[in-house]
Enzyme design. Sequence first.
Site: not given
Ligand code: ADP
Length: 317
Positions: A105, A185, A188
């Site tokens: 990050k 990846k 958000k």
């Molecule tokens: P973001 O990176 O979008 O902020 P979060 O940290 O809120 O996502 O993750 C919420 C859930 O979604 C977690 O369980 C995470 O493993 C899953 N997740 C987030 N991004 C992905 C992705 N690109 N592919 C698969 N699972 C994901």
Amino acid sequence: MQVTGKLHLGNLEGALRNWVRLQDEYELYAGIVDLHSLTTSFEDTSEILPNIRDAAIDYLAAGLDPKKTAIVVQSWVPQHCELHTLLSMITPVSWLERVPTYKEKRDQLHIASPSYGLLGYPVLMAADILVYRAHVVPVGQDQEPHLELTREIARRFNHLYGETFPEPQSMLTEFAVLPGLDGRKMSKSYGNCIHLSDTADEMREKVRSMYTDPKKIRKNDPGHPEQCPVYAYHAAYAPDTAAAAKPECEAGRLGCVAHKTQLADILIESLGPMQQRRAEFAANPDYVDKVLRESADRAREKTSQTMDMVWEAMKLR
Ligand code: ADP
């Protein structure tokens, strides 16, 4: 889920679909972690509150049943913060500096001076899990290092103050990490998402802009599907037709533009029923807010029992 933005396909496939399956078997708490969102989005916070309701709508539309599952907004249950403070006292900084998502990050978002909160992200997550004395945490692969750290923190607490927390196991989805529009990846924080709330036109537009195999420049060049997000999505959402598309792409007979049109149709059709339910919940915000209030009541009851145990174990009550 964080609420730095709207929920996306990675969140659905990596987590939410799994939760819906698990709610019949487990006492499930589905978090909306607004405090975690502040680790990267503390300057403009105006979207966080609307995104909370939006995430709750996605949870309900995906099939979470509030009679079985509590949909918990993290900051509405102060026990999360209380436990976080106590756990932060027993967590060495060196453990946190090793966590790969921290470095990722910091580098990806070009954060010159990372905050104390960003470094402590996994301690707050450990509190989110341990405050329910959870046995199992259903997450995507990217979260595995956080779960490992949660277990280390639980072991340390139990060692210092006596057996209080079970060591939570991760229950990984089979689904690999979904790439975003730019090939990183989908997240958000990176603004490279197809959202669950996107309209059909928005989805088409986004799929059209997707990163593809950089070696396939002209439509007749041979492609490398295993390096192409378009193919990754196709394989995930329509494995049968993806198997047929693979040799066509490799042989240079399937161009990226045509493949993207095919993929957009697949996504729009597959997400249609969920989006219909989404529209129904979105038209009834009072119901959604009531679900959140009642869920927070349940969560406060559960987590205050844990906190009684924790304060007592630490000989502070
Ligand atoms: P973001 O990176 O979008 O902020 P979060 O940290 O809120 O996502 O993750 C919420 C859930 O979604 C977690 O369980 C995470 O493993 C899953 N997740 C987030 N991004 C992905 C992705 N690109 N592919 C698969 N699972 C994901």
